[in-house]
Each structure stands twice: as C-alpha cells, then as structure tokens.
Design a protein around this motif. Structure first.
Motif, PDB file in Angstrom:
ATOM      1  N   THR A 211      25.249  42.227  29.263  1.00  0.00           N
ATOM      2  CA  THR A 211      25.510  41.242  30.317  1.00  0.00           C
ATOM      3  C   THR A 211      26.815  40.522  30.021  1.00  0.00           C
ATOM      4  N   TYR A 212      27.496  40.137  31.092  1.00  0.00           N
ATOM      5  CA  TYR A 212      28.786  39.454  31.009  1.00  0.00           C
ATOM      6  C   TYR A 212      28.763  38.228  31.921  1.00  0.00           C
ATOM      7  N   PRO A 213      29.606  37.234  31.654  1.00  0.00           N
ATOM      8  CA  PRO A 213      29.811  36.207  32.679  1.00  0.00           C
ATOM      9  C   PRO A 213      30.490  36.860  33.881  1.00  0.00           C
ATOM     10  N   PRO A 214      29.894  36.773  35.081  1.00  0.00           N
ATOM     11  CA  PRO A 214      30.469  37.494  36.221  1.00  0.00           C
ATOM     12  C   PRO A 214      31.684  36.834  36.841  1.00  0.00           C
ATOM     13  N   GLY A 215      31.991  35.604  36.406  1.00  0.00           N
ATOM     14  CA  GLY A 215      33.178  34.938  36.931  1.00  0.00           C
ATOM     15  C   GLY A 215      33.119  34.787  38.440  1.00  0.00           C
ATOM     16  N   SER A 216      34.263  34.956  39.069  1.00  0.00           N
ATOM     17  CA  SER A 216      34.362  34.664  40.507  1.00  0.00           C
ATOM     18  C   SER A 216      33.601  35.636  41.388  1.00  0.00           C
ATOM     19  N   THR A 217      33.174  36.785  40.863  1.00  0.00           N
ATOM     20  CA  THR A 217      32.360  37.677  41.696  1.00  0.00           C
ATOM     21  C   THR A 217      31.032  37.015  42.058  1.00  0.00           C
ATOM     22  N   PHE A 218      30.592  36.041  41.248  1.00  0.00           N
ATOM     23  CA  PHE A 218      29.347  35.335  41.546  1.00  0.00           C
ATOM     24  C   PHE A 218      29.502  34.405  42.748  1.00  0.00           C
ATOM     25  N   LYS A 219      30.722  34.170  43.169  1.00  0.00           N
ATOM     26  CA  LYS A 219      30.934  33.315  44.343  1.00  0.00           C
ATOM     27  C   LYS A 219      30.337  33.930  45.609  1.00  0.00           C
ATOM     28  N   VAL A 220      30.077  35.236  45.591  1.00  0.00           N
ATOM     29  CA  VAL A 220      29.349  35.858  46.696  1.00  0.00           C
ATOM     30  C   VAL A 220      27.949  35.251  46.794  1.00  0.00           C
ATOM     31  N   ALA A 408      41.775  48.667  48.671  1.00  0.00           N
ATOM     32  CA  ALA A 408      41.821  49.206  50.026  1.00  0.00           C
ATOM     33  C   ALA A 408      41.875  50.735  50.021  1.00  0.00           C
ATOM     34  N   ILE A 409      41.197  51.349  50.991  1.00  0.00           N
ATOM     35  CA  ILE A 409      41.194  52.801  51.177  1.00  0.00           C
ATOM     36  C   ILE A 409      41.598  53.073  52.618  1.00  0.00           C
ATOM     37  N   ARG A 410      42.625  53.878  52.802  1.00  0.00           N
ATOM     38  CA  ARG A 410      43.133  54.171  54.137  1.00  0.00           C
ATOM     39  C   ARG A 410      42.031  54.801  54.994  1.00  0.00           C
ATOM     40  N   GLY A 411      41.833  54.268  56.184  1.00  0.00           N
ATOM     41  CA  GLY A 411      40.865  54.831  57.112  1.00  0.00           C
ATOM     42  C   GLY A 411      39.436  54.372  56.891  1.00  0.00           C
ATOM     43  N   ALA A 412      39.194  53.544  55.883  1.00  0.00           N
ATOM     44  CA  ALA A 412      37.834  53.080  55.582  1.00  0.00           C
ATOM     45  C   ALA A 412      37.768  51.564  55.703  1.00  0.00           C
ATOM     46  N   ARG A 413      36.569  51.086  55.973  1.00  0.00           N
ATOM     47  CA  ARG A 413      36.323  49.646  55.985  1.00  0.00           C
ATOM     48  C   ARG A 413      35.866  49.258  54.586  1.00  0.00           C
ATOM     49  N   VAL A 414      36.588  48.351  53.940  1.00  0.00           N
ATOM     50  CA  VAL A 414      36.325  48.002  52.540  1.00  0.00           C
ATOM     51  C   VAL A 414      36.254  46.490  52.395  1.00  0.00           C
ATOM     52  N   GLY A 415      35.254  46.027  51.642  1.00  0.00           N
ATOM     53  CA  GLY A 415      35.155  44.620  51.278  1.00  0.00           C
ATOM     54  C   GLY A 415      35.084  44.491  49.773  1.00  0.00           C
ATOM     55  N   ALA A 416      35.602  43.386  49.226  1.00  0.00           N
ATOM     56  CA  ALA A 416      35.615  43.227  47.769  1.00  0.00           C
ATOM     57  C   ALA A 416      35.643  41.758  47.397  1.00  0.00           C
ATOM     58  N   LYS A 417      35.300  41.495  46.159  1.00  0.00           N
ATOM     59  CA  LYS A 417      35.499  40.182  45.536  1.00  0.00           C
ATOM     60  C   LYS A 417      35.905  40.436  44.101  1.00  0.00           C
ATOM     61  N   THR A 418      37.023  39.902  43.713  1.00  0.00           N
ATOM     62  CA  THR A 418      37.514  40.069  42.339  1.00  0.00           C
ATOM     63  C   THR A 418      37.177  38.837  41.513  1.00  0.00           C
ATOM     64  N   GLY A 419      37.295  38.972  40.214  1.00  0.00           N
ATOM     65  CA  GLY A 419      37.031  37.847  39.327  1.00  0.00           C
ATOM     66  C   GLY A 419      37.626  38.064  37.960  1.00  0.00           C
ATOM     67  N   THR A 420      37.955  36.975  37.314  1.00  0.00           N
ATOM     68  CA  THR A 420      38.428  37.002  35.928  1.00  0.00           C
ATOM     69  C   THR A 420      37.570  36.012  35.162  1.00  0.00           C
ATOM     70  N   ALA A 421      36.661  36.538  34.339  1.00  0.00           N
ATOM     71  CA  ALA A 421      35.648  35.699  33.697  1.00  0.00           C
ATOM     72  C   ALA A 421      36.094  35.265  32.313  1.00  0.00           C
ATOM     73  N   GLN A 422      36.061  33.963  32.085  1.00  0.00           N
ATOM     74  CA  GLN A 422      36.371  33.411  30.769  1.00  0.00           C
ATOM     75  C   GLN A 422      35.128  33.512  29.881  1.00  0.00           C
ATOM     76  N   HIS A 423      35.339  33.611  28.585  1.00  0.00           N
ATOM     77  CA  HIS A 423      34.206  33.624  27.658  1.00  0.00           C
ATOM     78  C   HIS A 423      34.702  33.240  26.272  1.00  0.00           C
ATOM     79  N   GLY A 424      33.725  33.067  25.352  1.00  0.00           N
ATOM     80  CA  GLY A 424      34.059  32.670  23.990  1.00  0.00           C
ATOM     81  C   GLY A 424      34.086  31.157  23.848  1.00  0.00           C
ATOM     82  N   ILE A 425      34.145  30.696  22.622  1.00  0.00           N
ATOM     83  CA  ILE A 425      34.179  29.260  22.342  1.00  0.00           C
ATOM     84  C   ILE A 425      35.482  28.682  22.875  1.00  0.00           C
ATOM     85  N   GLY A 426      35.353  27.696  23.755  1.00  0.00           N
ATOM     86  CA  GLY A 426      36.536  27.109  24.369  1.00  0.00           C
ATOM     87  C   GLY A 426      37.296  28.094  25.235  1.00  0.00           C
ATOM     88  N   ASN A 427      36.586  29.120  25.754  1.00  0.00           N
ATOM     89  CA  ASN A 427      37.205  30.171  26.585  1.00  0.00           C
ATOM     90  C   ASN A 427      38.345  30.875  25.861  1.00  0.00           C
TER      91      ASN A 427
END
Length: 485
Positions: A211-220, A408-427
């Motif tokens: 398991t990882y901290p999901p970072g901004s993907t959890f905003k979904v 993005a994929i040409r000709g396809a409908r695509v949705g996404a959410k990116t994230g950069t998750a901090q971790h460790g003591i004091g990030n």
C-alpha cells in the motif's frame, strides 16, 4: 506330535493377529501422525510424480512442467516468468507456493475432488487425476504493455474492466523469474537467498501486496463524497478556499505545488490538483461521510481476494479535523494498493458502481471440461450515478487541459487523475508518482478499461517526479493496448 502342531498353529495365529493389529494401528490410529511427519516423503513424491496443471493467459499456458527424472519428478516451468510472476507466483519443491499457484493449488496439483470422475475409487487407490487448468482474465497485450512501459522502474500497474471487475493487467517491477525457485537443488537455495536479500524486493507484489499514500488521486474519492453530500453543487462556483490553508486546530499551513488555487472552483482545483481546496472540502464533508464513501469504494476491507489476498487499503476512521484534511488529499494515514485505486477509477467509469475484481475466469479439467466459473460478481454503489457523470467530466478535463495530458489517446475518450504522493518522516522520502485513468474506445458504449499506475523511482530527480510526467504515459500505454482492435 499333534499337540506341538496345534501349539505352533496357535502361536502363528497370534503372530498374524499381532501383525494385523499393528497394521491397524499404523494405518488408522497413527496415520495422521505419520502423514504429518517431515520424514515422510510419500506425499511429496506423489505430488511431484505427475505434471502440474497450467495457468492460462489468452487461452495459452504461461506455465509448464519439466521431467527431471529424479524422485521428485516434475518441476514447474514458466513462460515469460518475470512478466507474469505477480499473477502466477511460484510453485517450489522447497519453498511452497504463492499467489495463483497457492490459491488454486488443489486444482493444479490434482487434489481437487471436482477433478475426479470417481472420487471414492481415488480414495481407495490413493491415486489422483491430472491437474486442472486455471484460465485467467488477463489481457496479454495489456500485461505486456504495462511491463514494457515500467521498463524496470520500481512500481506497479493494475488494470480492470469497469463493468465486470475482470483484472486485465497486474504488473509489479522489478520482477523475478519464478522458475529459479522451482527445484530443490543448491541453485534454488542460492536464488532464494539472493532474491530475499535484494533491497529492491523483486518478490514483493507491489500491485496487490503493497500500500502507498495515494496522494492527489484520492481527490476522486473526496470529490465524490462532496458531490453526494451536497457540499458541492456547482463545479464552477468559487470555493472560498484560502492559500495557504491553515489546518484546523493547528498552526500548520498547507500550500500547493502551483499557483491559481486561491478560491478555485472544484473543476479548476481538480484539473490542477489544488491541495488547499480538497483539504477544506474533506473537512466540510466530515469524517463520517468521508469514511462511508471511502469504504464504499473498497477501503478498509480486510477480506479482499482475487482469489489470493489483497492488502487492505485504509482510510482512518478516527481522525481530528487537521488529520481529516490531510487524509482527504491522500496523505496522513490514507494508504491504497494500485488495484484499489484502479477500482476507484473503474467506479467513475461504471456509473458509480464498484465491481469486485477477480483474476480467474474459470477452472477446467486437463481436457477442457469446466470445473468452476467466476459467476456474477457482487457490486456496490460507491456514489450516485449523477455524481459519477460529473466526475467523468472532471477526469476528462484533466486529460484535455490539466495535469494528465500525457494520458490522452487519439480517437478515444479518456479520463484521468494524477498525483504525487509525499511520504517518509517530514515528507523526506522520494515522492511516488500516481495516475489513475479510464478509457472508452470510439466504438465502445461504455469505458472498457480502468488503470492505476504508481512509480516509486528513487533514481529520479525529486523535482521531476510527477504523476502526469512519469505515470500517465504508462497508463496510456496500457489503455491503448486494451482498446487496440
């Protein structure tokens, strides 16, 4: 003379009775103790006395058996072992079994009673039928695309079919060849020591066991909770969110990685991943509603299996408001497997419904006759259908003009959410790059694939680690492989 014969006959009868009683003691009274004795190799000899059943991907086996000619006759072999290791696991004469090799061991080794046409006869003869076959749900091209796109970097990919929960890809990197552990010779022992001592932990299944901290993907999840609770009704209305945002009850000030987040509407905050907006949203939604929504997506489920166990993704249910703010942006104690985050993306793509993921389509006898099928999978409503529609819009905006343009994929409908998750003591730890996404082909009625990617690349420059830059192209490669005709 006759008397001596009678005495001898009686003595022989007593000896015969003693032998029969001893045989009864050995085979009935003491049988369990002898069966469990480590010195008893009969079970091992029988177990490896015939070829093991195979695991299939796309209708073709990715496993096999090799005749060694030794007492433990057959050893397991693997085709493209590192590619499929997170799915197959290993079957070792010395170290046991893992993953599918373990979860389906009875069937693969021929012990499953469903394989025997005459079970009672097999019990009498102690014979066993040929091992059965395990037909997986994997998409061969998606699996190969994920493995190639990770290109040896530390991380994982999970892909599912939103409407059914079928697991289409499950990749962990770096990987290893399970065939190295198949035998019981010094080579297997040396490989075991080397793999367990490797600091990169190639035998760790990062897709389901880490398991990882999901970072901004959890905003979904946070956005879903806010929309369902009515805390957000207009995606384009200002949110009255200050920058920096002071965490409630503390002097800690939360900032953003970019500009333009002050009072940003949810649509813009989602596109550019504004921490301040979503931290405040989580506090407004409240702990009870945030917890319920997270659990509806699959968090805090200790019984998740596909059929082998999946590590529990967690959303802490005992938080103060400051902790809730951080948890709502995928930090603090929030943790998720890549498979869990693929389920989050799949729920958005599937009208708010979460289908339980599964990896085994069916099991068969050696000749192909079906023994068991996956059957219908349970579903739960993670959010209302109208909320799912709005989240689809938000995730498409991220790909069209936000942080996820490289998905993005040409000709396809695509949705996404990116994230950069901090971790460790004091990030202080190197951040994890995330991307969750879904894609719908031009001819598809609904999205046909949902993907989660995490990259934990300690060799990269800290400033260069972003979900949009590192993880989104991997997600795109997997989605394109599934959509390809």
């Amino acid at each position: 003379m006759t008397r001596h014969i009678r005495h001898a006959a009686a003595f022989c009868a007593l000896l015969l009775l003693a032998l029969l009683l001893n045989a009864l003691r050995v085979q009935v009274v003491r049988s369990a103790a002898y069966d469990g004795n480590p010195a008893n190799r009969r079970e091992s000899i029988a177990r490896y006395g015939q070829p093991r059943g195979d695991i299939l991907v796309g209708g073709a086996p990715v496993t096999g058996s090799r005749d060694t000619g030794e007492q433990l006759r057959y050893e397991r072999t693997y085709l493209d072992g590192p590619l499929y290791a997170p799915v197959t696991g290993f079957a070792s004469q010395e170290y046991g079994t893992t993953f599918l090799e373990h979860a389906e061991d009875d069937l693969l080794s021929g012990l499953d009673p469903m394989l025997a046409p005459l079970p009672l006869w097999n019990d009498v003869t102690r014979g066993r039928p040929p091992g059965g076959m395990v037909v997986t749900t994997l998409d061969r091209r998606a699996q190969q695309a994920a493995y190639a796109a990770l290109d040896g970097r530390k991380g994982a990919v999970a892909a599912v079919e939103p409407a059914t929960g079928r697991v289409l890809a499950l990749v962990s990197s770096p990987s290893y060849d399970p065939a190295l552990l198949s035998g019981n010779d010094p080579g297997a022992e040396a490989a075991w020591r080397r793999l367990n001592g490797d600091p990169d932990r190639p035998m760790l299944n990062r897709a389901v066991s880490q398991t990882y901290p999901p970072g901004s993907t959890f905003k979904v999840v946070t956005a879903a909770a806010a929309l369902d609770a009515g805390v957000v009704t207009d995606l384009d209305a200002p949110t009255d969110s200050p920058v920096p945002y002071r965490l409630p009850g503390t002097t800690t000030r939360l900032t953003n990685s970019g500009d333009g987040c002050a009072d940003a509407p949810v649509r813009e905050a989602f596109e550019w991943s504004c921490n301040t907006v979503f931290a405040k949203l989580g506090v407004r939604v409240g702990l009870a509603r945030m917890s319920r929504t997270a659990q509806a997506f699959g968090f805090n489920d200790p019984d998740a299996r596909i059929p082998f166990p999946v590590a529990t993704s967690t959303f802490d249910t005992s938080l103060d408001q400051a902790q809730l703010a951080l948890s709502s942006i995928g930090q603090y104690n929030t943790r998720a497997t890549p498979l869990q985050m693929a389920m989050v993306s799949a729920a958005v793509a599937n009208g708010g419904q979460v289908r339980e993921p599964y990896l085994v389509e069916r099991t068969t006898r050696r000749g192909g006759a079906t023994v068991g099928t996956a059957g219908s999978r349970s579903a739960r409503q993670a959010m209302s259908p109208s909320t799912a529609v709005r989240l689809r819009e938000l995730m498409e905006d991220v790909v069209r003009e936000g942080t996820g343009t490289r998905a993005a994929i040409r000709g396809a409908r695509v949705g996404a959410k990116t994230g950069t998750a901090q971790h460790g003591i004091g990030n202080a730890g190197t951040p994890y790059a995330w991307c969750i996404s879904w894609a719908q082909g031009r001819r598809d009625i609904e999205p046909s694939v949902a993907v989660a990617v995490v990259v934990e690349d300690g060799s990269a420059n800290r400033g260069e680690i972003t979900g949009g830059g590192m993880a989104a192209p991997i997600a795109r490669a997997v989605m394109a492989a599934v959509l390809a005709p």
